[in-house]
Design an enzyme around this catalytic site. Structure first.
Site, PDB file in Angstrom:
ATOM      1  N   PHE A 293       1.057  -1.372   0.214  1.00 46.39           N
ATOM      2  CA  PHE A 293       0.113   0.156   0.182  1.00 46.39           C
ATOM      3  C   PHE A 293       1.207   1.407   0.371  1.00 46.39           C
ATOM      4  O   PHE A 293       1.975   1.549   0.914  1.00 46.39           O
ATOM      5  CB  PHE A 293      -0.705   0.672   1.187  1.00 46.39           C
ATOM      6  CG  PHE A 293      -1.631   1.374   1.463  1.00 46.39           C
ATOM      7  CD1 PHE A 293      -3.192   1.450   0.878  1.00 46.39           C
ATOM      8  CD2 PHE A 293      -0.988   1.917   2.246  1.00 46.39           C
ATOM      9  CE1 PHE A 293      -4.176   2.224   0.549  1.00 46.39           C
ATOM     10  CE2 PHE A 293      -2.114   3.490   2.063  1.00 46.39           C
ATOM     11  CZ  PHE A 293      -2.997   4.004   1.918  1.00 46.39           C
ATOM     12  N   ASP A 380     -18.340 -25.525  -9.467  1.00 43.97           N
ATOM     13  CA  ASP A 380     -17.291 -25.404 -10.583  1.00 43.97           C
ATOM     14  C   ASP A 380     -17.626 -26.289 -11.916  1.00 43.97           C
ATOM     15  O   ASP A 380     -17.818 -27.600 -11.494  1.00 43.97           O
ATOM     16  CB  ASP A 380     -16.136 -25.320  -9.842  1.00 43.97           C
ATOM     17  CG  ASP A 380     -14.776 -25.287 -10.717  1.00 43.97           C
ATOM     18  OD1 ASP A 380     -15.266 -24.488 -12.309  1.00 43.97           O
ATOM     19  OD2 ASP A 380     -13.559 -24.366 -10.040  1.00 43.97           O
ATOM     20  N   LYS A 489     -23.265 -18.063  -6.385  1.00 44.41           N
ATOM     21  CA  LYS A 489     -22.267 -18.574  -5.382  1.00 44.41           C
ATOM     22  C   LYS A 489     -20.589 -17.832  -5.830  1.00 44.41           C
ATOM     23  O   LYS A 489     -20.384 -18.317  -7.398  1.00 44.41           O
ATOM     24  CB  LYS A 489     -21.338 -20.234  -4.888  1.00 44.41           C
ATOM     25  CG  LYS A 489     -20.260 -20.045  -3.941  1.00 44.41           C
ATOM     26  CD  LYS A 489     -20.720 -22.033  -4.036  1.00 44.41           C
ATOM     27  CE  LYS A 489     -19.473 -22.745  -3.545  1.00 44.41           C
ATOM     28  NZ  LYS A 489     -18.829 -23.630  -3.296  1.00 44.41           N
ATOM     29  N   ASP A 491     -16.733 -16.861  -5.913  1.00 46.26           N
ATOM     30  CA  ASP A 491     -15.863 -17.653  -5.833  1.00 46.26           C
ATOM     31  C   ASP A 491     -14.517 -16.822  -6.186  1.00 46.26           C
ATOM     32  O   ASP A 491     -14.351 -15.991  -6.474  1.00 46.26           O
ATOM     33  CB  ASP A 491     -15.699 -19.278  -6.063  1.00 46.26           C
ATOM     34  CG  ASP A 491     -14.957 -19.828  -5.273  1.00 46.26           C
ATOM     35  OD1 ASP A 491     -14.254 -19.203  -4.461  1.00 46.26           O
ATOM     36  OD2 ASP A 491     -15.139 -20.897  -5.451  1.00 46.26           O
ATOM     37  N   CYS A 539     -16.917 -16.411  -1.446  1.00 46.74           N
ATOM     38  CA  CYS A 539     -16.789 -17.533  -1.236  1.00 46.74           C
ATOM     39  C   CYS A 539     -15.265 -17.014  -1.372  1.00 46.74           C
ATOM     40  O   CYS A 539     -14.997 -16.544  -2.100  1.00 46.74           O
ATOM     41  CB  CYS A 539     -17.574 -18.816  -1.374  1.00 46.74           C
ATOM     42  SG  CYS A 539     -16.201 -20.086  -1.762  1.00 46.74           S
ATOM     43  N   SER A 540     -14.160 -18.377  -0.644  1.00 46.60           N
ATOM     44  CA  SER A 540     -12.984 -18.004  -1.377  1.00 46.60           C
ATOM     45  C   SER A 540     -12.541 -19.344  -0.583  1.00 46.60           C
ATOM     46  O   SER A 540     -11.717 -19.096   0.319  1.00 46.60           O
ATOM     47  CB  SER A 540     -12.510 -17.066  -0.818  1.00 46.60           C
ATOM     48  OG  SER A 540     -11.464 -16.551  -1.447  1.00 46.60           O
ATOM     49  N   GLY A 541     -12.097 -19.964  -1.672  1.00 42.06           N
ATOM     50  CA  GLY A 541     -11.392 -21.143  -1.682  1.00 42.06           C
ATOM     51  C   GLY A 541     -12.041 -21.656   0.374  1.00 42.06           C
ATOM     52  O   GLY A 541     -10.928 -21.930   0.379  1.00 42.06           O
ATOM     53  N   GLY A 542     -13.253 -22.360   0.130  1.00 42.72           N
ATOM     54  CA  GLY A 542     -14.129 -21.679   1.446  1.00 42.72           C
ATOM     55  C   GLY A 542     -13.749 -20.268   2.472  1.00 42.72           C
ATOM     56  O   GLY A 542     -14.591 -19.365   1.310  1.00 42.72           O
ATOM     57  N   ASP A 547     -15.569 -12.250   5.451  1.00 45.81           N
ATOM     58  CA  ASP A 547     -15.330 -10.057   6.618  1.00 45.81           C
ATOM     59  C   ASP A 547     -16.750  -9.718   6.112  1.00 45.81           C
ATOM     60  O   ASP A 547     -17.676  -9.759   6.046  1.00 45.81           O
ATOM     61  CB  ASP A 547     -14.206 -10.082   5.729  1.00 45.81           C
ATOM     62  CG  ASP A 547     -14.570  -9.672   4.552  1.00 45.81           C
ATOM     63  OD1 ASP A 547     -14.817  -8.893   3.886  1.00 45.81           O
ATOM     64  OD2 ASP A 547     -13.957 -10.302   3.808  1.00 45.81           O
ATOM     65  N   GLU A 627     -29.540 -43.119   5.539  1.00 47.11           N
ATOM     66  CA  GLU A 627     -29.678 -41.439   5.697  1.00 47.11           C
ATOM     67  C   GLU A 627     -29.965 -40.442   4.403  1.00 47.11           C
ATOM     68  O   GLU A 627     -30.599 -39.833   5.571  1.00 47.11           O
ATOM     69  CB  GLU A 627     -27.597 -41.618   4.685  1.00 47.11           C
ATOM     70  CG  GLU A 627     -26.745 -42.182   5.702  1.00 47.11           C
ATOM     71  CD  GLU A 627     -25.219 -41.469   5.777  1.00 47.11           C
ATOM     72  OE1 GLU A 627     -24.476 -40.338   4.982  1.00 47.11           O
ATOM     73  OE2 GLU A 627     -24.278 -41.762   6.692  1.00 47.11           O
TER      74      GLU A 627
HETATM   75  C1  GLA Z   1     -13.592 -23.515  -3.491  1.00 50.57           C
HETATM   76  C2  GLA Z   1     -14.905 -23.168  -2.950  1.00 50.57           C
HETATM   77  C3  GLA Z   1     -15.362 -25.386  -3.064  1.00 50.57           C
HETATM   78  C4  GLA Z   1     -15.694 -25.404  -4.132  1.00 50.57           C
HETATM   79  C5  GLA Z   1     -14.677 -25.135  -5.436  1.00 50.57           C
HETATM   80  C6  GLA Z   1     -14.959 -25.354  -6.385  1.00 50.57           C
HETATM   81  O1  GLA Z   1     -12.853 -24.258  -3.550  1.00 50.57           O
HETATM   82  O2  GLA Z   1     -14.684 -23.597  -1.827  1.00 50.57           O
HETATM   83  O3  GLA Z   1     -16.328 -24.477  -2.666  1.00 50.57           O
HETATM   84  O4  GLA Z   1     -16.599 -24.247  -5.467  1.00 50.57           O
HETATM   85  O5  GLA Z   1     -14.188 -24.352  -5.346  1.00 50.57           O
HETATM   86  O6  GLA Z   1     -13.622 -24.669  -7.482  1.00 50.57           O
END
Ligand code: GLA
Length: 763
Positions: A293, A380, A489, A491, A539-542, A547, A627
């Protein structure tokens, strides 16, 4: 509640329902000090807390040792280079390279209401910075401070909302000079305290840290002299640290103890720190990370730092969480879905990964519909030629080989089944193997002459550029208009690196990270304007973008790629420190869990997911019958209790990370008529008594019945007969007052075997 200025004693009182912050001006120069922040006090003359008369730190009487005052006082806007040797809130560099500044009082205004914050993207697009808002019942104090040598003014803004024990603070710098000044660092808030507020004991610093698939676990350490920092330099708020830090009295618990907490409403790089100095002053700060920054503030320009939220409570971490939850629910989340029941969804990611087509999705949807699930989310892999994660990001055209007839056919078939459609996007990215990258290699963030670092085999688009942003926006709009799509979603699966933009000149290159975050906001704002009914989940890689900034756009955020219910106990209880349950994406997944390999009962996985936005992340067509047959009852339970979870006040009863044997939490309806207790036994132990737990948040005078959820249903698959009989042996025989339940408590049976859930309706 309110804000007043005591002109005689030059004191500002900023009051919330139960706290007071008092800012004092030194009479000589008008240096702004924070002399008090804590429980509500009278608006008396507490200017003695400036410690003006304390030898040798008397700025007016002892010019010889002026620096001692600066290095000792509780500065509200500490600068660098003038004698305060602690961490500054602001560092400005003038055209000659000097890095000193000193801001003194010029004027102030107190008004009803609160102004929105804005910033500008290259090309002139004005973007609203996410922040708290209110139609009325909010008061604001704006203090103008100036550095006469630099010709720069700082506008410090403080807002308080009726009924909420938080102070929202922000800073804007304006360059009134005719030269450029570099902003090297600007915190959104710096809070100076003395150790005396913790009875002269070292306080504890509480943060939330983690990694991919193990986000936001609570860390606690004693603050000795020196400092502690958590941060992100990744271009997103990150898996690694949450933009949050609390400084709390040693041993502060869930329900008691003094806690000072700060967060920043920002989804990019941040830093949160706390340090203790030679005089046992404590300085805690939050803001944009100075790494990556550097802002060239040209003549006439202004720079807006994002909003910080400050919370003080004596009611421990539950007390702190309630303030954050209420503030976010009432004054930050704008979505029309905030108070609505969200559809129970089934997401195909863990069900199929990239290996799906329309038929497979429809067979999942048909089976899901039979169980009462309401929406299919296609994750995805639906676009370009994306059959793995090496290709096609940026090519947002439907893969007709997988989805013949495109989204139109998929959505109309789903409509016939009676299911909604949601889809996954990763709009900010581009795969090197994509038509988009081939056509526009310089749209990726990169540095000329340097091969950019790939992460998950992808690059980040330079969406700070209008043409790139417009392209991304148009691509999304085309897709969303092509079919009946209810949910997105959004991502973001890699962090930023190689920070270079072809459109920024060298002197402005240090703006890129800030502008990137702003560009994400601009895109989401535009998307929601175009599709006001869209349910957006970030979402971001989970959970790397869990935030407060994101909450301004999406009423729910995917919490973690780790859906293992045991792991989720600590991930979710960390997340709930700041965020209400209504925003927490939580799904039931298959067992053994894909990430950890852990096997857990279906009902326990369900009970844990039910304290968020509920759904399934599995191939329902492949589930064992016992289940599959259990899902309709689970969905029914979710519908029955989702309002308490969404609207209720959340109380932590026990954390597994501390007890190692069980975890428990409650949601209590705002009117306290009903509550929901979730108790998870994690470990079986031999020769133990049932656990006595004390309930929280109930009306002491009201009588409550306790009902084990599923117990009324003879054939319940959620609640076995053995469990019912265990509960019957320990449960209270008649309705009891909230006072009894909160003081005497209840006994949770010890269950044979690991992992058991008890969900109890209280009301
Ligand atoms: C991220 C998301 C997952 C899924 C994958 C798809 O990891 O958190 O839930 O959507 O990407 O690539």
């Amino acid at each position: 509640m309110g804000i007043t200025f005591d002109e005689k004693n030059r004191l500002f009182f900023i009051e919330t329902r139960s706290t007071t912050m008092c800012l004092a001006l030194t009479d000589e120069e008008g240096i702004l000090n924070n002399v008090y922040y804590g429980s509500r006090v009278d608006r008396g003359d507490i200017s003695y807390l400036l410690r003006r008369g304390e030898y040798p730190f008397v700025p007016s009487e002892n010019d010889r040792d002026r620096g001692c005052f600066f290095d000792y006082a509780r500065m509200e806007f500490p600068t660098s280079g003038i004698g305060d040797y602690r961490t500054p809130s602001v560092i400005l560099i003038d055209e000659k390279g000097h890095d000193s500044s000193l801001f003194t009082y010029k004027s102030h205004r107190i008004y009803e209401g609160k102004e929105n914050l804005y910033a500008e993207l290259p090309g002139g697009d004005r973007v609203r910075i996410p922040g708290t808002f209110a139609e009325d019942k909010v008061s604001t104090l704006e203090i103008k401070l100036s550095d006469g040598v630099l010709g720069v003014s700082a506008y410090l803004s403080y807002s308080v909302f009726e009924g909420i024990d938080a102070i929202v603070k922000s800073v804007r710098l304006v360059n009134y000079s005719d030269r450029c000044v570099i902003i090297d660092k600007l915190m959104s808030s710096t809070l100076d305290l003395e150790r005396g507020v913790f009875d002269n004991k070292s306080p504890e610093v509480v943060t939330l840290s983690g990694s991919w698939a193990r986000e936001r676990r609570m860390d606690v350490r004693l603050l000795k002299r020196g400092s502690v920092e958590v941060y992100s330099s990744r271009g997103e708020s990150s898996h690694q640290f949450q933009p949050f830090m609390a400084v709390a009295e040693e041993g502060a618990g869930e329900s008691r103890g003094r806690v000072y907490a700060q967060t920043v409403i920002w989804s990019g790089n941040f830093i949160c720190g706390a340090g203790a100095d030679q005089f046992d002053n404590i300085r805690a700060y939050v803001g944009i990370n100075p790494q990556h920054f550097r802002w060239d503030l040209k003549s006439g320009e202004s720079f807006q730092a994002p909003e910080a939220v400050l919370v003080y409570t004596e009611e421990g971490f539950d007390g702190m969480s309630h303030v954050f939850h209420n503030l976010f629910k009432e004054h930050l989340i704008r979505s029309p879905y905030l108070h609505k029941e969200r559809p129970v969804l089934i997401n195909n990611w863990e069900a199929t990964y990239f290996d799906f087509d329309t038929d497979k999705l429809l067979s999942i949807a048909r089976e899901a519909k039979k169980s009462g699930i309401e929406m299919l989310v296609m994750d995805d892999g639906w676009f370009g030629k994306r059959n793995d994660d090496n290709t096609s990001l940026g090519d947002w055209t439907v893969n007709e080989e997988k989805l013949p007839g495109g989204l139109k056919r998929l959505s109309s078939e789903l409509t016939q089944i009676g299911m909604k459609l949601g889809i996954w996007f990763e709009p900010e990215m581009v795969s090197p193997d994509s038509d988009l990258y081939k056509a526009h290699p310089n749209w990726a963030i990169s540095i000329e002459g340097r091969t950019p670092c790939k992460l998950r085999n992808q690059y980040v688009l330079d969406i700070t550029r209008r043409e790139v942003r417009d392209h991304v926006f148009d691509a999304m709009v085309n897709i969303l208009k092509s079919a009946d799509i209810s949910y997105v979603k959004w991502d973001m699966n890699r962090q930023l690196s190689d920070l270079g933009s072809v459109e920024l000149d060298p002197s402005s290159m240090g703006r890129l990270s800030y502008l990137y975050t702003l560009a994400v906001y601009d895109l989401q704002e535009r998307l929601l304007k175009e599709f006001p009914d869209l349910l957006l989940e970030n979402c971001s890689g989970g959970g790397a973008r869990f935030d407060a900034g994101m909450l301004f756009y999406s009423p729910q955020i995917w919490c973690s790629d780790d859906t293992d219910a045991y792991e989720r106990l600590s991930i979710q209880s960390g997340t709930e420190m700041l965020y209400p349950l209504s925003v927490m994406g939580a799904h039931v997944s298959a067992s053994p869990n894909h990430i950890t390999g852990r096997t857990m009962p279906f009902d326990v996985r369900c009970a844990v997911a039910m304290s968020g936005t509920f759904g399934y992340e599995l191939d329902i067509t492949k589930l064992p019958d016992e289940e599959k047959n259990a899902i309709p009852e689970q969905v029914e339970i979710y519908h029955k209790y989702s309002e308490i979870v969404r609207e209720g006040d959340y109380y932590r009863i026990a954390r597994e990370s501390e007890t190692h044997e069980y975890d428990a939490w409650m949601s209590v309806e705002p009117g306290k008529e009903k509550a929901l207790l979730t108790y998870i036994q994690v470990k079986a132990a031999p020769n133990v008594k049932g656990r006595l737990i004390r309930l929280k948040g109930l009306d002491p005078d009201r009588k409550y019945n306790l009902r084990l959820i599923g117990a009324d249903n003879e054939d319940s698959l959620f609640c076995s007969r053995e469990k019912k009989s265990l509960w019957e042996k320990t449960a209270p025989a008649e309705a009891l007052s909230g006072r009894a339940l909160m003081n005497a408590g209840i006994v949770m049976p010890a269950v044979w075997g690991e992992y058991a859930q008890f969900m109890i309706e209280i009301g």
